[in-house]
Design a protein around this motif. Structure first.
Motif, PDB file in Angstrom:
ATOM      1  N   LYS A  69     -16.686  17.839  -2.055  1.00 17.28           N
ATOM      2  CA  LYS A  69     -17.027  19.199  -1.630  1.00 17.28           C
ATOM      3  C   LYS A  69     -15.811  20.128  -1.739  1.00 17.28           C
ATOM      4  CE  LYS A  69     -20.077  21.953   0.315  1.00 17.28           C
ATOM      5  NZ  LYS A  69     -21.228  22.420  -0.390  1.00 17.28           N
ATOM      6  N   GLN A  70     -14.624  19.609  -1.428  1.00 15.24           N
ATOM      7  CA  GLN A  70     -13.412  20.414  -1.543  1.00 15.24           C
ATOM      8  C   GLN A  70     -13.019  20.620  -3.009  1.00 15.24           C
ATOM      9  OE1 GLN A  70     -11.162  17.703   0.984  1.00 15.24           O
ATOM     10  NE2 GLN A  70     -10.634  19.437   2.311  1.00 15.24           N
ATOM     11  N   LEU A  71     -13.136  19.571  -3.793  1.00 15.08           N
ATOM     12  CA  LEU A  71     -12.739  19.643  -5.199  1.00 15.08           C
ATOM     13  C   LEU A  71     -13.756  20.405  -6.040  1.00 15.08           C
ATOM     14  CD1 LEU A  71     -10.485  18.693  -7.095  1.00 15.08           C
ATOM     15  CD2 LEU A  71     -11.830  16.630  -7.521  1.00 15.08           C
ATOM     16  N   PHE A  72     -15.032  20.217  -5.707  1.00 11.80           N
ATOM     17  CA  PHE A  72     -16.131  20.824  -6.463  1.00 11.80           C
ATOM     18  C   PHE A  72     -17.014  21.667  -5.544  1.00 11.80           C
ATOM     19  CE2 PHE A  72     -15.435  16.594  -8.526  1.00 11.80           C
ATOM     20  CZ  PHE A  72     -14.959  17.034  -9.746  1.00 11.80           C
ATOM     21  N   PRO A  73     -16.515  22.790  -5.037  1.00 13.90           N
ATOM     22  CA  PRO A  73     -17.370  23.624  -4.186  1.00 13.90           C
ATOM     23  C   PRO A  73     -18.581  24.128  -4.979  1.00 13.90           C
ATOM     24  CG  PRO A  73     -15.315  24.766  -4.682  1.00 13.90           C
ATOM     25  CD  PRO A  73     -15.194  23.383  -5.248  1.00 13.90           C
ATOM     26  N   ASP A  74     -19.623  24.506  -4.257  1.00 15.72           N
ATOM     27  CA  ASP A  74     -20.860  24.933  -4.909  1.00 15.72           C
ATOM     28  C   ASP A  74     -20.624  26.016  -5.965  1.00 15.72           C
ATOM     29  OD1 ASP A  74     -22.075  23.169  -3.180  1.00 15.72           O
ATOM     30  OD2 ASP A  74     -22.991  24.715  -1.914  1.00 15.72           O
ATOM     31  N   SER A  75     -19.787  26.987  -5.648  1.00 18.22           N
ATOM     32  CA  SER A  75     -19.541  28.078  -6.600  1.00 18.22           C
ATOM     33  C   SER A  75     -18.891  27.556  -7.881  1.00 18.22           C
ATOM     34  CB  SER A  75     -18.663  29.157  -5.960  1.00 18.22           C
ATOM     35  OG  SER A  75     -17.421  28.610  -5.550  1.00 18.22           O
ATOM     36  N   TRP A  76     -18.035  26.545  -7.758  1.00 19.83           N
ATOM     37  CA  TRP A  76     -17.368  25.956  -8.922  1.00 19.83           C
ATOM     38  C   TRP A  76     -18.379  25.209  -9.783  1.00 19.83           C
ATOM     39  CZ3 TRP A  76     -16.236  21.695 -11.744  1.00 19.83           C
ATOM     40  CH2 TRP A  76     -15.093  21.728 -12.548  1.00 19.83           C
ATOM     41  N   ILE A  77     -19.204  24.386  -9.143  1.00 23.36           N
ATOM     42  CA  ILE A  77     -20.230  23.626  -9.871  1.00 23.36           C
ATOM     43  C   ILE A  77     -21.189  24.583 -10.575  1.00 23.36           C
ATOM     44  CG2 ILE A  77     -22.260  22.143  -9.558  1.00 23.36           C
ATOM     45  CD1 ILE A  77     -19.731  20.521  -9.583  1.00 23.36           C
ATOM     46  N   ALA A  78     -21.617  25.637  -9.879  1.00 23.62           N
ATOM     47  CA  ALA A  78     -22.547  26.596 -10.475  1.00 23.62           C
ATOM     48  C   ALA A  78     -21.914  27.309 -11.675  1.00 23.62           C
ATOM     49  CB  ALA A  78     -22.996  27.610  -9.434  1.00 23.62           C
ATOM     50  N   LYS A  79     -20.633  27.551 -11.615  1.00 24.84           N
ATOM     51  CA  LYS A  79     -19.943  28.247 -12.704  1.00 24.84           C
ATOM     52  C   LYS A  79     -19.740  27.363 -13.931  1.00 24.84           C
ATOM     53  CE  LYS A  79     -15.697  30.831 -13.678  1.00 24.84           C
ATOM     54  NZ  LYS A  79     -14.473  31.409 -13.092  1.00 24.84           N
ATOM     55  N   TYR A  80     -19.410  26.093 -13.726  1.00 30.78           N
ATOM     56  CA  TYR A  80     -18.998  25.225 -14.837  1.00 30.78           C
ATOM     57  C   TYR A  80     -20.010  24.154 -15.247  1.00 30.78           C
ATOM     58  CZ  TYR A  80     -14.414  27.321 -14.271  1.00 30.78           C
ATOM     59  OH  TYR A  80     -13.371  28.211 -14.194  1.00 30.78           O
ATOM     60  N   THR A  81     -21.135  24.048 -14.525  1.00 30.59           N
ATOM     61  CA  THR A  81     -22.142  23.048 -14.892  1.00 30.59           C
ATOM     62  C   THR A  81     -23.527  23.685 -14.903  1.00 30.59           C
ATOM     63  OG1 THR A  81     -22.825  22.219 -12.698  1.00 30.59           O
ATOM     64  CG2 THR A  81     -20.763  21.337 -13.613  1.00 30.59           C
TER      65      THR A  81
END
Length: 103
Positions: A33-45
């Motif tokens: 969750k810290q490494l891959f926050p929701d906003s990060w996952i939504a942006k890059y996956t």
């Protein structure tokens, strides 16, 4: 002609930044969750959050399980902006450090 700047006003900012950088040295346990926050996952996956990303992987178990390396690499390359799991980890780690310093 060289310009000079008075950076004395940066004292508190520089001290705070130094403390943040020092706190990141050494080994740390970081959750998905810290490494891959929701906003990060939504942006890059292609997914909205880590749980959705991981639950759509075509195998049971951990992303760090090297026995699933070929499946993992294919899944990452087909479902994210990255060519490999290592590329994804590198970008996520870099972004994590940036978030820690800027907070």
């Amino acid at each position: 002609m060289k310009k000079s700047y008075d950076i004395s006003e940066l004292g508190d900012f520089a001290n705070d930044l130094e403390k943040k950088i020092n706190s990141l040295q050494g080994k740390h346990q970081v959750t998905e969750k810290q490494l891959f926050p929701d906003s990060w996952i939504a942006k890059y996956t292609k997914f909205k959050n880590w749980n959705e990303f991981a639950s759509n992987a075509p195998w049971d178990g951990s992303f760090t399980d090297d026995s699933k390396k070929l499946e993992r690499e294919k899944f990452v390359s087909e479902n994210s902006n990255f060519k490999s799991w290592q590329d994804m980890i590198n970008k996520a780690s870099s972004d994590y450090v940036s978030r820690q310093i800027s907070d």
